[in-house]
Design a protein around this motif. Structure first.
Motif, PDB file in Angstrom:
ATOM      1  N   GLU A  68       0.790  -1.272  -0.173  1.00 36.36           N
ATOM      2  CA  GLU A  68       0.106  -0.168  -0.093  1.00 36.36           C
ATOM      3  C   GLU A  68       0.873   1.277  -0.051  1.00 36.36           C
ATOM      4  O   GLU A  68       1.923   1.458   0.745  1.00 36.36           O
ATOM      5  CB  GLU A  68      -0.838  -0.216   1.118  1.00 36.36           C
ATOM      6  N   ARG A  69       0.355   2.160  -0.690  1.00 37.28           N
ATOM      7  CA  ARG A  69       1.172   3.447  -0.970  1.00 37.28           C
ATOM      8  C   ARG A  69       0.165   4.812  -0.953  1.00 37.28           C
ATOM      9  O   ARG A  69      -0.868   4.468  -1.848  1.00 37.28           O
ATOM     10  CB  ARG A  69       2.199   3.655  -2.027  1.00 37.28           C
ATOM     11  N   ARG A  70       0.160   5.381  -0.158  1.00 40.66           N
ATOM     12  CA  ARG A  70      -0.712   6.626  -0.137  1.00 40.66           C
ATOM     13  C   ARG A  70      -2.325   5.951  -0.373  1.00 40.66           C
ATOM     14  O   ARG A  70      -2.869   6.473  -1.050  1.00 40.66           O
ATOM     15  CB  ARG A  70      -0.625   7.631  -1.331  1.00 40.66           C
ATOM     16  N   ASP A  71      -2.560   5.054   0.646  1.00 36.79           N
ATOM     17  CA  ASP A  71      -3.896   4.600   0.615  1.00 36.79           C
ATOM     18  C   ASP A  71      -4.282   3.839  -0.505  1.00 36.79           C
ATOM     19  O   ASP A  71      -5.609   3.605  -0.662  1.00 36.79           O
ATOM     20  CB  ASP A  71      -4.953   5.440   1.103  1.00 36.79           C
ATOM     21  N   SER A  72      -3.329   3.313  -1.332  1.00 37.57           N
ATOM     22  CA  SER A  72      -3.840   2.616  -2.502  1.00 37.57           C
ATOM     23  C   SER A  72      -2.939   1.310  -2.566  1.00 37.57           C
ATOM     24  O   SER A  72      -1.921   1.396  -2.278  1.00 37.57           O
ATOM     25  CB  SER A  72      -3.287   3.330  -4.013  1.00 37.57           C
ATOM     26  N   VAL A  73      -3.482   0.302  -3.130  1.00 43.29           N
ATOM     27  CA  VAL A  73      -2.975  -1.027  -3.146  1.00 43.29           C
ATOM     28  C   VAL A  73      -2.224  -1.002  -4.491  1.00 43.29           C
ATOM     29  O   VAL A  73      -2.822  -0.642  -5.646  1.00 43.29           O
ATOM     30  CB  VAL A  73      -3.862  -2.281  -3.144  1.00 43.29           C
ATOM     31  N   VAL A  74      -0.966  -1.269  -4.413  1.00 51.95           N
ATOM     32  CA  VAL A  74      -0.050  -0.914  -5.787  1.00 51.95           C
ATOM     33  C   VAL A  74       0.768  -2.290  -5.884  1.00 51.95           C
ATOM     34  O   VAL A  74       1.434  -2.351  -6.994  1.00 51.95           O
ATOM     35  CB  VAL A  74       0.977   0.292  -5.721  1.00 51.95           C
ATOM     36  N   GLY A  75       0.571  -3.208  -5.313  1.00 51.50           N
ATOM     37  CA  GLY A  75       1.356  -4.679  -5.582  1.00 51.50           C
ATOM     38  C   GLY A  75       0.820  -5.479  -4.870  1.00 51.50           C
ATOM     39  O   GLY A  75       0.070  -5.345  -3.552  1.00 51.50           O
ATOM     40  N   TYR A  76       1.022  -6.940  -5.209  1.00 51.50           N
ATOM     41  CA  TYR A  76       0.590  -7.791  -4.139  1.00 51.50           C
ATOM     42  C   TYR A  76       1.634  -9.302  -4.462  1.00 51.50           C
ATOM     43  O   TYR A  76       2.340  -9.354  -5.404  1.00 51.50           O
ATOM     44  CB  TYR A  76      -0.637  -8.365  -4.439  1.00 51.50           C
ATOM     45  N   VAL A  77       1.635  -9.997  -3.484  1.00 50.30           N
ATOM     46  CA  VAL A  77       2.304 -11.271  -3.489  1.00 50.30           C
ATOM     47  C   VAL A  77       1.532 -12.373  -3.048  1.00 50.30           C
ATOM     48  O   VAL A  77       0.880 -12.050  -1.980  1.00 50.30           O
ATOM     49  CB  VAL A  77       3.636 -11.120  -2.776  1.00 50.30           C
ATOM     50  N   PHE A  78       1.384 -13.479  -3.545  1.00 49.82           N
ATOM     51  CA  PHE A  78       0.537 -14.511  -3.176  1.00 49.82           C
ATOM     52  C   PHE A  78       1.622 -15.748  -2.955  1.00 49.82           C
ATOM     53  O   PHE A  78       2.214 -16.184  -3.976  1.00 49.82           O
ATOM     54  CB  PHE A  78      -0.236 -14.929  -4.424  1.00 49.82           C
ATOM     55  N   VAL A  79       1.715 -16.352  -1.823  1.00 45.38           N
ATOM     56  CA  VAL A  79       2.358 -17.560  -1.407  1.00 45.38           C
ATOM     57  C   VAL A  79       1.174 -18.784  -1.250  1.00 45.38           C
ATOM     58  O   VAL A  79       0.652 -18.374  -0.221  1.00 45.38           O
ATOM     59  CB  VAL A  79       3.252 -17.455  -0.421  1.00 45.38           C
ATOM     60  N   LEU A  80       1.271 -19.605  -1.994  1.00 43.48           N
ATOM     61  CA  LEU A  80       0.547 -20.702  -1.449  1.00 43.48           C
ATOM     62  C   LEU A  80       0.600 -21.331  -0.109  1.00 43.48           C
ATOM     63  O   LEU A  80       1.650 -21.247   0.215  1.00 43.48           O
ATOM     64  CB  LEU A  80       0.546 -22.024  -2.576  1.00 43.48           C
ATOM     65  N   PRO A  81      -0.601 -21.616   0.477  1.00 40.22           N
ATOM     66  CA  PRO A  81      -0.560 -21.974   2.045  1.00 40.22           C
ATOM     67  C   PRO A  81       0.219 -23.199   2.076  1.00 40.22           C
ATOM     68  O   PRO A  81       0.121 -24.077   0.952  1.00 40.22           O
ATOM     69  CB  PRO A  81      -1.978 -22.468   2.212  1.00 40.22           C
ATOM     70  N   ASP A  82       0.753 -23.743   3.000  1.00 40.39           N
ATOM     71  CA  ASP A  82       1.663 -25.019   3.134  1.00 40.39           C
ATOM     72  C   ASP A  82       1.090 -26.181   3.085  1.00 40.39           C
ATOM     73  O   ASP A  82       1.473 -27.235   2.997  1.00 40.39           O
ATOM     74  CB  ASP A  82       2.677 -24.990   4.423  1.00 40.39           C
ATOM     75  N   THR A  83      -0.543 -26.092   2.905  1.00 36.77           N
ATOM     76  CA  THR A  83      -1.320 -27.065   2.650  1.00 36.77           C
ATOM     77  C   THR A  83      -1.140 -27.667   1.275  1.00 36.77           C
ATOM     78  O   THR A  83      -1.404 -28.932   1.042  1.00 36.77           O
ATOM     79  CB  THR A  83      -2.586 -26.718   2.964  1.00 36.77           C
ATOM     80  N   MET A  84      -0.430 -26.982   0.431  1.00 30.21           N
ATOM     81  CA  MET A  84      -0.163 -27.002  -0.890  1.00 30.21           C
ATOM     82  C   MET A  84       1.357 -27.436  -1.068  1.00 30.21           C
ATOM     83  O   MET A  84       1.809 -27.241  -2.351  1.00 30.21           O
ATOM     84  CB  MET A  84      -0.684 -26.042  -1.761  1.00 30.21           C
ATOM     85  N   ALA A  85       2.192 -27.475  -0.167  1.00 29.19           N
ATOM     86  CA  ALA A  85       3.581 -27.564  -0.311  1.00 29.19           C
ATOM     87  C   ALA A  85       4.039 -28.808  -1.110  1.00 29.19           C
ATOM     88  O   ALA A  85       5.282 -28.599  -1.557  1.00 29.19           O
ATOM     89  CB  ALA A  85       4.346 -27.328   0.989  1.00 29.19           C
ATOM     90  N   HIS A  86       3.296 -29.727  -1.176  1.00 26.66           N
ATOM     91  CA  HIS A  86       3.868 -31.058  -1.750  1.00 26.66           C
ATOM     92  C   HIS A  86       3.758 -30.659  -3.181  1.00 26.66           C
ATOM     93  O   HIS A  86       4.399 -31.688  -4.205  1.00 26.66           O
ATOM     94  CB  HIS A  86       2.970 -32.017  -1.451  1.00 26.66           C
TER      95      HIS A  86
END
Length: 166
Positions: A68-86
């Motif tokens: 978040e920059r200046r109250d705006s979402v400007v990027g994201y990251v998505f890491v799968l939960p460890d339930t999907m680690a296999h």
């Protein structure tokens, strides 16, 4: 500021997700590849993607984090939960995207650091974080190389709409 995704971020996340998907075809394929990515970004895909985001957040509260920059979402990251680690025997960095106007300001590094922290807290078969990067995506490859990622294997794909003969 990097923080966990919240339901009220859905519209901003979807806008960024579209940029992520459309960016996958930029400079890494022909017009047909770009068309395939653009064509899937309809309302049905939006709803199924955001539902999946919510399911992943249920398993792991920091699976999706936003910048978040200046109250705006400007990027994201998505890491799968460890339930999907296999899937790959480690943490899976599914998506990292920064709005083009914000690139080069350190937001990508902050998101990557958040992803690594999330992965380190997971219960993993092997202590590693993996991601898929198109070999023609020089910008992404340079970014990840700079941050200690090394080539590991290669992903192959087959179009399932192709004839059934193998």
């Amino acid at each position: 500021m990097i923080r966990p995704y919240r339901q009220e971020d859905a519209d901003a996340l979807w806008e960024l997700k579209q940029g992520f998907e459309l960016g996958l075809a930029e400079g890494t394929g022909d017009d047909a590849k770009a068309t395939r990515y653009a064509d899937k970004l309809d309302d049905q895909y939006r709803h199924s993607y955001l539902d999946w985001v919510d399911r992943c957040r249920t398993d792991e509260s920091r699976a999706i984090q936003v910048a978040e920059r200046r109250d705006s979402v400007v990027g994201y990251v998505f890491v799968l939960p460890d339930t999907m680690a296999h899937i790959w025997d480690g943490a899976v960095l599914n998506e990292l995207y920064v709005a083009p106007a914000i690139r080069g300001t350190g937001v990508g590094v902050e998101l990557l650091e958040a992803a690594v922290r999330t992965a380190r807290a997971q219960d993993l078969p092997l202590d590693r974080i993996l991601l898929d990067v198109d070999r023609a995506n020089d910008r992404a490859r340079t970014f990840y190389d700079h941050h200690g990622f090394e080539h590991w294997g290669e992903m192959l794909a087959r179009d399932l709409s192709a004839p059934e003969d193998i």
